[in-house]
Motif scaffolding. Structure first.
Motif, PDB file in Angstrom:
ATOM      1  N   ARG A  42      -7.097  -0.347  -1.466  1.00 55.98           N
ATOM      2  CA  ARG A  42      -7.961   0.458  -2.326  1.00 55.98           C
ATOM      3  C   ARG A  42      -8.903  -0.413  -3.158  1.00 55.98           C
ATOM      4  O   ARG A  42      -9.943   0.058  -3.628  1.00 55.98           O
ATOM      5  N   LEU A  43      -8.549  -1.677  -3.341  1.00 54.71           N
ATOM      6  CA  LEU A  43      -9.416  -2.592  -4.072  1.00 54.71           C
ATOM      7  C   LEU A  43     -10.774  -2.756  -3.392  1.00 54.71           C
ATOM      8  O   LEU A  43     -11.767  -3.098  -4.042  1.00 54.71           O
ATOM      9  N   PHE A  44     -10.813  -2.504  -2.071  1.00 59.13           N
ATOM     10  CA  PHE A  44     -11.988  -2.860  -1.285  1.00 59.13           C
ATOM     11  C   PHE A  44     -12.678  -1.674  -0.608  1.00 59.13           C
ATOM     12  O   PHE A  44     -13.847  -1.753  -0.268  1.00 59.13           O
ATOM     13  N   TRP A 104     -12.256 -13.653  -1.920  1.00 53.54           N
ATOM     14  CA  TRP A 104     -11.214 -13.047  -1.088  1.00 53.54           C
ATOM     15  C   TRP A 104     -11.379 -13.471   0.368  1.00 53.54           C
ATOM     16  O   TRP A 104     -12.494 -13.780   0.805  1.00 53.54           O
ATOM     17  N   ALA A 129      -6.425 -11.417   1.295  1.00 52.17           N
ATOM     18  CA  ALA A 129      -6.163  -9.984   1.217  1.00 52.17           C
ATOM     19  C   ALA A 129      -5.291  -9.544   2.387  1.00 52.17           C
ATOM     20  O   ALA A 129      -4.404  -8.699   2.236  1.00 52.17           O
ATOM     21  N   GLU A 171      -2.468  -7.182   0.034  1.00 57.16           N
ATOM     22  CA  GLU A 171      -2.967  -6.550  -1.182  1.00 57.16           C
ATOM     23  C   GLU A 171      -3.225  -5.067  -0.923  1.00 57.16           C
ATOM     24  O   GLU A 171      -3.277  -4.620   0.225  1.00 57.16           O
ATOM     25  N   ASP A 172      -3.432  -4.330  -2.008  1.00 62.42           N
ATOM     26  CA  ASP A 172      -3.740  -2.901  -1.937  1.00 62.42           C
ATOM     27  C   ASP A 172      -5.174  -2.740  -1.434  1.00 62.42           C
ATOM     28  O   ASP A 172      -6.133  -3.203  -2.076  1.00 62.42           O
ATOM     29  N   ASN A 186       0.843  -1.204   0.000  1.00 63.72           N
ATOM     30  CA  ASN A 186       0.000   0.000   0.000  1.00 63.72           C
ATOM     31  C   ASN A 186       0.875   1.248   0.000  1.00 63.72           C
ATOM     32  O   ASN A 186       0.789   2.082   0.906  1.00 63.72           O
TER      33      ASN A 186
END
Length: 301
Positions: A124-126, A216, A262, A121-122, A28
């Protein structure tokens, strides 16, 4: 909605803390990352690209009320001190640090995870979907506030904790349980959260973060099988979830279907487990890197 900041809270400078902050910085990089900690972990935060806020400098009326009413409610075999700090007070008080910090800086919603959680994970995906549909999420099998948190919910939660400590009947009932049935237990923020979420007319939109997103997995704890739904490895230490790394993704098996992690909580496992995740994440940029394809293949001292 702008990108949401990420907040960790921690006292002391245990060895895994720097690794979880490094992991978050790798996955991130664009996110504002804040450690609310103490003088011992300032250098670790700064060296990993995090802001550092000393919680000794954070004061508020809510924190004052909390400390005025706080009491140790625990069984005879439950410790107060962990990692050379007042753990039993801190698990409550950290939320008052975070609440006041967010009030001062106008942070209306944010991400918060325990400091032994690796962000794979980033986020921002969620976060756009979560923010539009929920006021907060929970982890710890649905018994703790974590993940997406909106400030107004956190303020209400902090006030609820104070009211619980003021409630002599409630506290007496808790203490009686610890004296007679569960001497290894204590009244912690998890029990306070359960009370908060069961308040009559409680209506904020919330959900258990673990499996909100199809395909996820926001892991509660690597050592838990989540109701016998996750495939596990038996190890000499304790069972752990099966985790593999393939094509840049961390994968597990839930109800016979592959899911992508995630985040993953690494409570109760050796620090070297953190190193495997970091090595895999670094290999996403270095295609010539060779890392074990399964966590269990990583050498365990």
């Amino acid at each position: 909605m702008g990108e949401l900041p990420l907040i960790f809270s921690h006292y002391g400078n245990i060895d895994y803390l720097s690794k979880s902050m490094l992991c978050a910085s790798l996955t991130n990089p664009s996110k504002r990352k804040i450690l609310i900690g103490d003088s011992s972990n300032r250098d670790s935060a700064l060296s990993n690209g995090w802001e550092h806020i000393n919680f000794d400098n954070i004061n508020s009326d809510l924190r004052t009320q909390f400390n005025k009413n706080f009491k140790y409610v625990r069984g005879s075999h439950h410790t107060i001190v962990k990692n050379q700090g007042d753990w039993l007070r801190y698990v409550f008080e950290r939320w008052y640090f975070i609440e006041q910090f967010c009030q001062e800086y106008g942070i209306l919603q944010f991400w918060h995870f325990d400091s032994d959680v690796m962000l794979l994970e980033d986020l921002r995906l969620f976060e756009t979907t979560l923010s539009a549909n929920y006021d907060f999420t929970c982890q710890c099998s649905g018994s703790c506030l974590n993940g997406l948190v909106k400030l107004d919910v956190l303020s209400d939660y902090c006030q609820h904790i104070i009211e619980l400590f003021k409630d002599e009947k409630f506290i007496s009932t808790q203490q009686h349980e610890f004296d007679t049935v569960n001497p290894h237990y204590a009244f912690t923020e998890m029990r306070a959260y359960t009370s908060f979420s069961n308040t009559p007319n409680f209506n904020p939109k919330n959900a258990h973060l673990e499996s909100i997103f199809k395909g996820w997995w926001f892991d509660d704890c690597i050592c838990e099988d989540d109701g016998c739904t996750m495939e596990m490895h038996s190890t000499a230490l304790r069972p752990i979830k099966k985790v593999s790394f393939r094509d840049g993704a961390f994968l597990g098996i839930h109800e016979n279907k592959e899911v992508r992690f995630a985040v993953i909580n690494l409570s109760w496992v050796p620090t070297i487990f953190f190193d495997w995740f970091i090595s895999c994440i670094l290999s996403r940029q270095n295609k010539n890197a060779v890392v074990p394809s399964e966590l269990i293949a990583w050498p365990i001292n």
